[in-house]
Design a protein around this motif. Sequence first.
Motif: not given
Length: 105
Positions: A4-5, A24-29, A31-33
């Motif tokens: 994820q990082k 349009r960045n897909p990783v903004l939504g 959550k951190w694990m």
Amino acid sequence: MEIQKNIRSFFKFIVGEGYLAEKRNPVLGLKWMREPKVLIKTFNDDEMKRLINAFKGDFYLSMRNKLILMFFVNLGIRNLELCNSLDVGESVIKIHGKGNKVWYR
């Protein structure tokens, strides 16, 4: 967690280079694990006494190894600090630590 990082870092780079719009960045939504907290199992007092007393005799290597172990246990210094940057005086030990810190013991 490590993947994820890496993915977040990759997309941050892509946005920074202008290949992708920030919105349009897909990783903004994402959550951190949660990472489990790592607890280090340390030696208890009895185990440390047995380790130090394992070096018997009055010959050079035995005394040297016992002293090295006692430095680690009593002073809490790192291996590099013991090997490279330890100044032993008559009544003071000067330790050159990480980040140019100096301790006197």
